[in-house]
Write a protein that holds these residues in place. Structure first.
Motif, mmCIF file in Angstrom:
data_model
loop_
_atom_site.group_PDB
_atom_site.id
_atom_site.type_symbol
_atom_site.label_atom_id
_atom_site.label_comp_id
_atom_site.label_asym_id
_atom_site.label_seq_id
_atom_site.Cartn_x
_atom_site.Cartn_y
_atom_site.Cartn_z
ATOM 1 N N ALA A 44 0.701 -1.356 -0.089
ATOM 2 C CA ALA A 44 -0.013 -0.095 -0.111
ATOM 3 C C ALA A 44 0.873 1.053 0.088
ATOM 4 O O ALA A 44 0.611 2.284 -0.536
ATOM 5 C CB ALA A 44 -0.954 0.008 1.238
ATOM 6 N N ASN A 45 1.758 1.335 0.713
ATOM 7 C CA ASN A 45 2.765 2.290 0.860
ATOM 8 C C ASN A 45 3.560 2.878 -0.517
ATOM 9 O O ASN A 45 3.875 3.990 -0.536
ATOM 10 C CB ASN A 45 4.021 2.321 2.081
ATOM 11 N N ASN A 46 3.594 2.058 -1.530
ATOM 12 C CA ASN A 46 4.068 2.247 -2.648
ATOM 13 C C ASN A 46 3.196 3.641 -3.419
ATOM 14 O O ASN A 46 3.882 4.186 -4.296
ATOM 15 C CB ASN A 46 3.954 1.175 -3.778
ATOM 16 N N ALA A 47 1.834 3.683 -3.093
ATOM 17 C CA ALA A 47 1.151 4.735 -3.641
ATOM 18 C C ALA A 47 1.380 6.233 -3.155
ATOM 19 O O ALA A 47 0.769 7.207 -3.487
ATOM 20 C CB ALA A 47 -0.393 4.462 -3.513
ATOM 21 N N VAL A 48 2.439 6.156 -1.883
ATOM 22 C CA VAL A 48 2.553 7.361 -1.403
ATOM 23 C C VAL A 48 4.121 7.838 -1.238
ATOM 24 O O VAL A 48 4.522 8.504 -0.413
ATOM 25 C CB VAL A 48 2.008 7.604 -0.267
ATOM 26 N N ASP A 49 4.770 6.901 -2.163
ATOM 27 C CA ASP A 49 6.246 6.944 -1.892
ATOM 28 C C ASP A 49 6.785 8.145 -2.879
ATOM 29 O O ASP A 49 8.117 8.401 -2.889
ATOM 30 C CB ASP A 49 7.139 5.686 -1.948
#
Length: 456
Positions: A44-49
């Motif tokens: 999920a964090n790939n979308a805010v990196d």
């Protein structure tokens, strides 16, 4: 070509709107529904990196797939004023329409919890397929930005929607707004009005999203009307505030305290028996006549004071009455029979020194002997008047009796005379008839006649 130009225009308009605002979602914590089993690195964090090459990818959903819905959210870490949300979906060259059909129908929420139903719906995709670089303005505040999509069997979807399998791939999600609370404007340099609830205002024009209790208006600069208070001024004052003024338009409390006779946080409770005054802080004197409580407002004894007490609150002991007086205002007279003509007690009415000879304690107003009471009463004008009336009645009755006795005497005398004449006549007739000597005796005893004997 047309679609590409539309995307460029959309991006340009969004930039104009969002320029100067802060990126609230960069490198924040994100969560998603089931990471795709074939891409365990697609978290999920790939979308805010802030790397467009890395994307979050979830298990597929569809009308014929095991999963029917999916979700993803980012935790902004605190509650912020939000102005815009941008989503960059995975774009496979040559498969743009397929990808748009996969993302079609999604919803966006801003909430203070991870429960989307408790938040505000910012966007719901319609029949038109969304662009792969998507923007929407969402003027609100919250902590969580939630992406949601579904494919429900039996539902008729618009043309272009991919119903199964549907892969959700979010490469970047950018939430813009003001990172400082209580500010607005394109540079987040203007302060929200003081009375905005939680100092939250429209991030563009500064109007309050909600007002603090007690305030109204777009900028929350108008106090509640008199007699009303609380959120949106929907509550009415119910207490008895001092000086009969209205309650505080914010809290509903009486700022100057309660009116006489009332207490409680809202001054809506009467004083308990035995207390009076503002907020019931004063005790009654407990000397009210009849052992009743004083007036809750004034503290006065509505029934008057107990024997031996005076004053507005019946708290002053009576002293200094003149000799022979007692009670409230020294208005009552003692019996006058205290020993050596001493005064009675102004509180108890008793003769503290004792009674004069012949009178009973404690009030010295009754004698021991009945004759003394009679002698005392004989001197009274009322008794003399009674005796005079009695004498007159006796004289009248005596006169009537004498008159009746005289009448009776006259009647008896007359009857004597009539009897005598009757006897003589009877004797003469008998003598001429048989010429014999007869004797007749007339006896009158109980009627008062004398015995008379006649001979021939």
């Amino acid at each position: 070509m047309f679609i590409k130009m539309l995307s460029i225009i959309w991006t340009l308009m969004t930039f104009i709107v969002t320029r100067g605002y802060d990126d609230l979602s960069a490198n924040k914590v994100a969560r998603q529904y089931k990471t795709h089993i074939g891409c365990q690195s697609c978290v999920a964090n790939n979308a805010v990196d802030r790397d467009i090459q890395t994307c979050a990818r979830m298990e597929d959903i569809g009308t014929s797939a095991p999963n029917r819905s999916t979700w993803w959210y980012v935790d902004l870490g605190s509650t912020y004023n939000v102005v815009n949300i941008r989503i960059q979906f995975k774009d496979y060259k040559g498969y743009t329409m397929r990808q748009r059909g996969r993302f079609a129908g999604f919803s966006l929420y801003v909430s203070n919890t991870t429960n989307r139903h408790m938040g505000q719906l910012c966007y719901k995709d319609g029949p038109q397929l969304p662009p792969l670089d998507f923007h929407t303005n969402c003027i609100t505040h919250g902590r969580y930005v939630i992406f949601y999509n579904e494919r429900i069997p039996g539902t008729t979807y618009p043309i272009g929607y991919v119903e199964s399998p549907v892969f959700t791939e979010l490469c970047e999600v950018t939430v813009t707004g003001c990172s400082s609370s209580g500010v607005y404007g394109e540079n987040c340099d203007k302060v929200c009005p003081d009375n905005c609830q939680e100092r939250r205002c429209d991030i563009i024009n500064g109007t309050c999203l909600n007002c603090k209790p007690g305030w109204l208006g777009e900028h929350c600069d108008k106090a509640c009307p008199a007699g009303q208070f609380g959120p949106q001024c929907e509550s009415k004052c119910v207490g008895h505030c001092k000086y009969s003024v209205g309650c505080n338009h914010t809290t509903g409390l009486c700022d100057n305290g309660c009116d006489d006779g009332w207490t409680g946080s809202n001054c809506n409770k009467e004083c308990p028996l035995g207390n009076h005054g503002p907020d019931c802080v004063y005790k009654c004197s407990a000397k009210c006549l009849g052992d009743v409580a004083c007036n809750r407002k004034t503290g006065k004894c509505d029934t008057g004071c107990d024997i031996g007490y005076t004053g507005e609150l019946c708290e002053t002991v009576l002293t200094g009455c003149e000799i022979g007086t007692f009670a409230k205002g020294c208005s009552n007279q003692c019996s006058g029979h205290c020993l050596n003509n001493g005064p009675c007690n102004s509180t108890t009415w008793h003769c503290d020194s004792g009674c004069a000879p012949g009178y009973k304690e404690p009030f010295c107003n009754n004698t021991d002997l009945e004759s003394n009471a009679l002698m005392k009463s004989c001197n009274e004008p009322s008794y003399i008047a009674g005796i005079s009336v009695l004498v007159i009645i006796c004289i009248a009755l005596g006169s009537v009796c004498l008159f009746l006795m005289w009448k009776h005497y006259r009647l008896v005398k007359k009857m004597h005379s009539l009897q005598y004449i009757s006897v003589i006549r009877t004797s003469t007739q008998d003598n001429n008839a048989d010429d014999c000597q007869q004797y007749e005796e007339l006896r009158i005893s109980e009627n008062g006649y004398h015995n008379i004997e006649f001979r021939h």
